[in-house]
Design a protein around this motif. Structure first.
Motif, PDB file in Angstrom:
ATOM      1  N   THR A  58     -40.082  56.108 -31.552  1.00 52.91           N
ATOM      2  CA  THR A  58     -40.123  57.490 -31.048  1.00 52.91           C
ATOM      3  C   THR A  58     -40.347  57.514 -29.539  1.00 52.91           C
ATOM      4  OG1 THR A  58     -41.015  58.262 -33.160  1.00 52.91           O
ATOM      5  CG2 THR A  58     -41.299  59.707 -31.240  1.00 52.91           C
ATOM      6  N   HIS A  60     -40.880  60.042 -26.062  1.00 50.68           N
ATOM      7  CA  HIS A  60     -41.259  61.353 -25.532  1.00 50.68           C
ATOM      8  C   HIS A  60     -40.839  61.373 -24.069  1.00 50.68           C
ATOM      9  CE1 HIS A  60     -44.072  61.909 -29.024  1.00 50.68           C
ATOM     10  NE2 HIS A  60     -44.093  60.581 -28.950  1.00 50.68           N
ATOM     11  N   GLN A  71     -49.398  63.921 -18.999  1.00 43.32           N
ATOM     12  CA  GLN A  71     -50.583  63.847 -19.865  1.00 43.32           C
ATOM     13  C   GLN A  71     -50.310  64.498 -21.211  1.00 43.32           C
ATOM     14  OE1 GLN A  71     -53.824  62.293 -18.782  1.00 43.32           O
ATOM     15  NE2 GLN A  71     -53.515  62.159 -20.992  1.00 43.32           N
ATOM     16  N   SER A  72     -49.581  65.596 -21.204  1.00 46.12           N
ATOM     17  CA  SER A  72     -49.250  66.283 -22.447  1.00 46.12           C
ATOM     18  C   SER A  72     -48.401  65.386 -23.349  1.00 46.12           C
ATOM     19  CB  SER A  72     -48.515  67.584 -22.146  1.00 46.12           C
ATOM     20  OG  SER A  72     -48.123  68.241 -23.335  1.00 46.12           O
ATOM     21  N   ALA A  73     -47.449  64.679 -22.754  1.00 48.60           N
ATOM     22  CA  ALA A  73     -46.601  63.776 -23.538  1.00 48.60           C
ATOM     23  C   ALA A  73     -47.419  62.631 -24.122  1.00 48.60           C
ATOM     24  CB  ALA A  73     -45.474  63.242 -22.671  1.00 48.60           C
ATOM     25  N   ASN A  75     -50.637  62.720 -24.799  1.00 49.25           N
ATOM     26  CA  ASN A  75     -51.491  63.282 -25.847  1.00 49.25           C
ATOM     27  C   ASN A  75     -50.728  63.513 -27.145  1.00 49.25           C
ATOM     28  OD1 ASN A  75     -53.520  63.288 -23.933  1.00 49.25           O
ATOM     29  ND2 ASN A  75     -53.393  65.484 -23.511  1.00 49.25           N
ATOM     30  N   SER A  76     -49.434  63.824 -27.029  1.00 53.67           N
ATOM     31  CA  SER A  76     -48.611  64.098 -28.212  1.00 53.67           C
ATOM     32  C   SER A  76     -48.119  62.824 -28.884  1.00 53.67           C
ATOM     33  CB  SER A  76     -47.402  64.955 -27.820  1.00 53.67           C
ATOM     34  OG  SER A  76     -47.801  66.198 -27.288  1.00 53.67           O
ATOM     35  N   ALA A  77     -48.117  61.727 -28.156  1.00 50.46           N
ATOM     36  CA  ALA A  77     -47.580  60.471 -28.677  1.00 50.46           C
ATOM     37  C   ALA A  77     -48.530  59.832 -29.678  1.00 50.46           C
ATOM     38  CB  ALA A  77     -47.313  59.508 -27.533  1.00 50.46           C
ATOM     39  N   SER A  78     -47.951  59.090 -30.609  1.00 49.78           N
ATOM     40  CA  SER A  78     -48.721  58.284 -31.543  1.00 49.78           C
ATOM     41  C   SER A  78     -48.745  56.848 -31.049  1.00 49.78           C
ATOM     42  CB  SER A  78     -48.088  58.340 -32.941  1.00 49.78           C
ATOM     43  OG  SER A  78     -48.087  59.662 -33.444  1.00 49.78           O
ATOM     44  N   ASP A  81     -45.646  54.610 -29.709  1.00 49.47           N
ATOM     45  CA  ASP A  81     -44.551  55.421 -29.167  1.00 49.47           C
ATOM     46  C   ASP A  81     -44.306  55.081 -27.697  1.00 49.47           C
ATOM     47  OD1 ASP A  81     -44.397  56.671 -31.582  1.00 49.47           O
ATOM     48  OD2 ASP A  81     -45.101  58.638 -30.898  1.00 49.47           O
ATOM     49  N   VAL A  83     -43.460  56.786 -23.916  1.00 43.70           N
ATOM     50  CA  VAL A  83     -43.397  57.955 -23.041  1.00 43.70           C
ATOM     51  C   VAL A  83     -42.553  57.571 -21.836  1.00 43.70           C
ATOM     52  CG1 VAL A  83     -44.698  59.551 -21.589  1.00 43.70           C
ATOM     53  CG2 VAL A  83     -45.626  58.857 -23.815  1.00 43.70           C
TER      54      VAL A  83
END
Length: 272
Positions: A58, A60, A71-73, A75-78, A81, A83
């Protein structure tokens, strides 16, 4: 997908052959890196292996030029993943801090690290992690105008690959500080400029390879832990190249280290 040979030192990238994409060989695993020859592919593997990830992982993508968007990306990543930061300049005050607090890949410019500029400090820790020692963090292909701190992690490894780190001249902090890391820490193909000390090491298993450290106010490298240095340059610092009271191991063909009382032929070298 790049239209140039992914090996940055390939001579074809400086002439018209770079546009001949039909002759480029693709990496069979990641499907992203492309090479003009198997020779270039082999030479680039020392760097590419840290970005050779299946296209099924995955991703981002960050395309809004702000530290908050990155930072938002993150925070959303597992964990595991990727970025991906698109080309551009992110941040403009030098006061922001970007936190990588889980085991992810953070990638910048595909063809040139100077195309992705972050004006902020970077902290790699495990404040939001699951403390799984089998996972790794990789930060690659960025220009960072600030400082980097790697601290209190149990990751299997933390790798900085092809990073240009420019610490502001008036910053009292060290450009790169590594402390409290239980796993390996690799600094590969980086250029580190400025800081009180260029690199401050307070962890075991730190390996600097093909990295240039220059213009620190005091020492290029300050360490009370044994570390390894391979084919690196440490020069132009206000004090001396290395202060390493626990010693260090030198590898590779050549290390160009600014002399001083803890230089490689001094009493605290690994050969003492």
């Amino acid at each position: 997908m790049t239209s140039r040979c992914s090996y940055s030192r390939c001579s074809t990238n400086n002439n018209d052959q770079a546009a001949n994409t039909a002759n480029l060989l693709g990496c069979s695993r990641c499907k992203s890196a492309r090479y003009c020859s198997t020779a270039c592919q082999k030479k680039d593997w020392v760097f590419h292996k840290f970005k050779c990830v299946s296209p099924e992982v995955t991703r981002h993508e960050v395309d809004v030029c702000s530290i908050e968007a990155i930072q938002s990306a993150i925070n959303s990543a597992s964990p595991g993943d990727i970025v991906v930061i698109k080309e551009g300049a992110y941040g403009n005050d030098g006061q922001s801090t970007l936190f990588v607090n889980k085991a992810i890949y953070l990638w910048g410019g595909e063809e040139n690290r100077d195309n992705v500029v972050l004006d902020c400090n970077l902290v790699i820790d495990e404040s939001d992690g699951d403390h799984d020692g089998s996972k790794a963090v990789v930060v690659a292909d960025l220009f960072l105008d600030g400082t980097v701190t790697i601290s209190d992690t149990s990751y299997k490894s933390v790798t900085l690959c092809n990073i240009e780190l420019k610490c502001p001249n008036n910053a009292p902090r060290d450009a790169l500080k590594i402390s409290g890391c239980k796993g390996k820490c690799l600094i590969l193909g980086c250029d580190i400029y400025g800081g009180g000390d260029g690199v401050h090491i307070a962890s075991e298993q730190v390996y600097l390879k093909r990295t240039c450290i220059q213009y620190a106010q005091n020492r290029g490298i300050f360490s009370r832990r044994i570390f390894t240095i391979e084919d690196c340059e440490v020069s132009g610092c206000g004090g001396y190249g290395i202060k390493g009271s626990a010693g260090w191991t030198e590898k590779g063909r050549h290390n160009d280290i600014q002399p001083g009382p803890w230089s490689s032929d001094g009493p605290w070298s690994s050969g003492w």
